[in-house]
Design an enzyme around this catalytic site. Structure first.
Site, PDB file in Angstrom:
ATOM      1  CE  LYS A 207     101.850 -25.220 -55.288  1.00  0.00           C
ATOM      2  NZ  LYS A 207     102.816 -25.489 -56.392  1.00  0.00           N
ATOM      3  CD  GLU A 213     107.367 -14.982 -44.813  1.00  0.00           C
ATOM      4  OE1 GLU A 213     107.072 -16.365 -44.780  1.00  0.00           O
ATOM      5  OE2 GLU A 213     108.761 -14.862 -45.274  1.00  0.00           O
ATOM      6  N   GLY A 268     104.272 -21.039 -57.785  1.00  0.00           N
ATOM      7  CA  GLY A 268     103.704 -19.959 -57.216  1.00  0.00           C
ATOM      8  C   GLY A 268     104.043 -18.846 -58.109  1.00  0.00           C
ATOM      9  NE  ARG A 269     110.162 -19.540 -60.329  1.00  0.00           N
ATOM     10  CZ  ARG A 269     110.049 -20.547 -59.191  1.00  0.00           C
ATOM     11  NH1 ARG A 269     109.665 -20.470 -58.136  1.00  0.00           N
ATOM     12  NH2 ARG A 269     110.884 -21.596 -59.619  1.00  0.00           N
ATOM     13  CD  GLU A 354     110.984 -18.157 -55.871  1.00  0.00           C
ATOM     14  OE1 GLU A 354     111.480 -17.914 -54.608  1.00  0.00           O
ATOM     15  OE2 GLU A 354     109.963 -18.275 -56.037  1.00  0.00           O
ATOM     16  CG  HIS A 385     114.839  12.361 -64.394  1.00  0.00           C
ATOM     17  ND1 HIS A 385     115.388  13.621 -65.017  1.00  0.00           N
ATOM     18  CD2 HIS A 385     113.841  11.975 -65.444  1.00  0.00           C
ATOM     19  CE1 HIS A 385     114.605  14.027 -65.944  1.00  0.00           C
ATOM     20  NE2 HIS A 385     113.784  12.974 -66.476  1.00  0.00           N
ATOM     21  CE  LYS A 505     110.234 -20.717 -47.088  1.00  0.00           C
ATOM     22  NZ  LYS A 505     109.364 -21.615 -47.786  1.00  0.00           N
TER      23      LYS A 505
HETATM   24  C1  G6Q Z   1     107.180 -19.427 -56.132  1.00  0.00           C
HETATM   25  C2  G6Q Z   1     107.466 -19.959 -54.747  1.00  0.00           C
HETATM   26  C3  G6Q Z   1     107.334 -19.032 -53.726  1.00  0.00           C
HETATM   27  C4  G6Q Z   1     105.891 -19.088 -52.897  1.00  0.00           C
HETATM   28  C5  G6Q Z   1     105.806 -18.434 -51.759  1.00  0.00           C
HETATM   29  C6  G6Q Z   1     104.431 -18.500 -50.908  1.00  0.00           C
HETATM   30  O1  G6Q Z   1     107.356 -19.996 -56.975  1.00  0.00           O
HETATM   31  O2  G6Q Z   1     107.313 -21.188 -54.620  1.00  0.00           O
HETATM   32  O3  G6Q Z   1     107.481 -17.668 -53.845  1.00  0.00           O
HETATM   33  O4  G6Q Z   1     104.764 -18.492 -53.797  1.00  0.00           O
HETATM   34  O5  G6Q Z   1     106.819 -19.144 -50.845  1.00  0.00           O
HETATM   35  O6  G6Q Z   1     104.152 -19.986 -50.799  1.00  0.00           O
HETATM   36  P1  G6Q Z   1     102.595 -20.402 -50.516  1.00  0.00           P
HETATM   37  O7  G6Q Z   1     101.803 -19.912 -51.551  1.00  0.00           O
HETATM   38  O8  G6Q Z   1     102.449 -21.605 -50.205  1.00  0.00           O
HETATM   39  O9  G6Q Z   1     102.353 -19.590 -49.218  1.00  0.00           O
END
Ligand code: G6Q
Length: 540
Positions: A207, A213, A268-269, A354, A385, A505
């Protein structure tokens, strides 16, 4: 209203009610009401939710619904669907529901109808997915794409990865899909070690297009491709982006024409049904992807319109709240009895924790009650199990959600009967256990009886559907999204921000330079010693 949960009349009544009901056994509840198993269930939007094996009575449900009402669930829900900026700390609307709404709906954000934008991106995704699937999209050397690697993390990985695994049955098997999220170099190395770069497409899903990462992995992927194919020119045919940040996408060398957009009102989620699902659409095709969206939408409409007592996400949310805030349960298990759903618990961990792992209310006041529980799980029957021992005979109360399907996607022999017999049996065993008397009647010696007794009274909820299809997956995800929303409203917290990931971070950015430079350290003694220990094998 935000910090007054424990002051609401319904909360007080629930406290009193809890003291009366807390020791009542499910055995007695079922005995008193022979219809309980069919009365305490809801069949809606193609799902069968059996919540009768929960430690509740009609009164509990009535009071919980009353609490939801007193906490403003209906207004908050309407505000979300209207596009109000309910994510107050980021001043954003929360409109994942717009991603799956039919073409003819209008949803306004800042005076603009967002539905045409959503539809335009879907069409663009469909065109691109079709080109890859039909081998019309060619790589730099003219070969068709065979391998698709999604690079993303958190919300830009867990959803598409889970959904790809969940819907693998419907995927084009001649294509190979991999998901690289971790900054650990092993993730990338292992993902590409057996792939030909000229047949590989990278989807950089981010996003922000600044996540450490993802950008590290994307740069590594870029270097790998350029080195193997011998030209920077190759990047344009082997990289596409899913992002809100066109400037950074262009700077990376990706043609903006190959950027698939989404918007700041998609968290994001909550984004797997946006362009973040591009890898999934390539795998299962446009038609299946659109079926999944219609499943999401069906659940959205049910959540919006069904009365609280008959409302699947509301019921799931109320039950979670009941165990968390009254029985003091710290965790909740989700056990899908379908191998394809093996990433579903991991996906739900982000969605739930989250969203609702918060300690202050919307107004910024510290809560004086528990918020989101720890979610965890593994597919059944495997879990039986390993950790089910604790569920049956341990000292902790862990409410469980079981998810199962009537029809298998891969019918072989009597596998499916065995699978379903197990999930049904687990619910029964957890609820009713095995008594001393029953064991005696079986001739179990006295000294062994305490070890073999199952106390029962352990709650579970069964979510049964017909078959795991794209549409059903959409419904399941939306079910949990809105259950999380319901819980967040009860707690009066913001389920849509995630400031808790920031501190680590920022510290990592500082430490990464300290690892390679021999400068003085000013952390605590433990952190300093760890950095020095690492430096020993990486002298600057
Ligand atoms: C989700 C969070 C988080 C996000 C990641 C990746 O709700 O905001 O998990 O999706 O940190 O972020 P980017 O899509 O900006 O790389």
């Amino acid at each position: 209203m935000t910090n007054l949960l424990t002051q609401t009349p319904a909360w007080k009544e629930l406290q009193q009610h809890y003291s009366q009901i807390k020791d009542v056994h499910l055995r007695d509840l079922f005995q008193q009401d022979p219809q309980r198993g069919t009365r305490l269930r809801v069949q809606a939007v193609g799902l069968y939710l059996d919540y009768s094996k929960n430690r509740i009575t009609d009164e509990t449900l009535h009071l919980l619904c009353e609490l939801a009402h007193q906490r403003g669930l209906e207004e908050r829900r309407a505000a979300m669907f209207r596009g109000d900026p309910i994510n107050v700390t980021e001043r954003r609307a929360v409109l994942h529901i717009a991603l799956r709404t039919p073409k003819d709906t209008r949803i306004m954000v800042n005076g603009q109808d967002v539905v045409p934008q959503v539809q335009a991106v879907l069409d663009k995704m469909a065109k691109f997915a079709g080109q890859i699937r039909k081998k019309a999209w060619r790589g730099y050397t003219g070969k068709p794409i065979k391998n698709i690697i999604n690079i993303g993390i958190g919300g830009s990985d867990l959803g598409p990865y889970m959904a790809y695994e969940a819907l693998k049955f419907y995927s084009l098997r001649e294509l190979c899909f991999r998901f690289v999220s971790n900054v650990d170099g092993t993730a990338f190395t292992e993902a590409v070690c057996d792939l030909a770069p000229e047949e590989t497409l990278f989807i950089v899903s981010s996003k922000s297009f600044t996540t450490l990462e993802t950008m590290t992995n994307a740069q590594t992927a870029r270097a790998w491709l350029v080195e193997k194919l011998g030209s920077e020119q190759a990047v344009r045919q082997h990289f596409v982006a899913v992002s809100t940040n066109e400037k950074e996408v262009t700077r990376f060398g990706i043609d903006p024409a190959n950027m698939f957009e989404f918007w700041d009102w998609v968290g994001g989620r909550y984004s797997m049904d946006s362009a973040i699902g591009l890898s999934l659409m390539i795998a299962i095709g446009e038609e299946h992807f659109r079926q999944m969206l219609s499943g999401f939408h069906e659940m959205d409409e049910h959540f919006r319109k069904a009365p609280l007592e008959q409302n699947l996400p509301v019921l799931l949310g109320l039950l979670a709240f009941w165990y968390n805030n009254f029985f003091g349960c710290q965790t909740s298990a989700v056990i899908p009895y379908d191998f394809y759903l093996h990433r579903f618990p991991a996906f739900l961990q982000q969605l739930t924790m989250e969203s609702n792992g918060k300690r202050v209310t919307l107004a910024g006041e510290a809560v004086d009650y528990q918020t989101g529980p720890v979610y965890w799980g593994e597919p059944g029957t495997n879990g039986q199990h390993s950790f089910f021992q604790l569920l049956h005979q341990g000292t902790k109360l862990v409410p469980c959600d079981f998810i199962a399907f009537r029809k298998p996607l891969n019918p072989i022999g009597n596998h499916h009967d065995l699978l379903i017999a197990n999930v049904i049996a687990q619910g029964e065993a957890l609820a009713f256990g095995k008594t001393e008397e029953e064991l005696k009647a079986e001739g179990v010696p006295d000294w062994l009886i305490p070890h073999r007794t199952f106390p029962g009274n352990r709650p579970s909820t069964m979510i049964f559907a017909d078959q795991l299809t794209p549409r059903t997956l959409g419904k399941l995800v939306a079910l949990y999204e809105h259950s999380v929303f319901t819980q967040g409203v009860l707690w009066g917290i913001n389920s849509f921000d995630q400031w808790g990931v920031e501190l680590g971070k920022a510290l990592a950015q500082r430490i990464v330079t300290e690892l390679s430079e021999n400068e003085d350290l000013s952390h605590d003694s433990s952190t300093n010693a760890l950095i020095r220990y690492y430096r020993d094998v990486h002298p600057s």
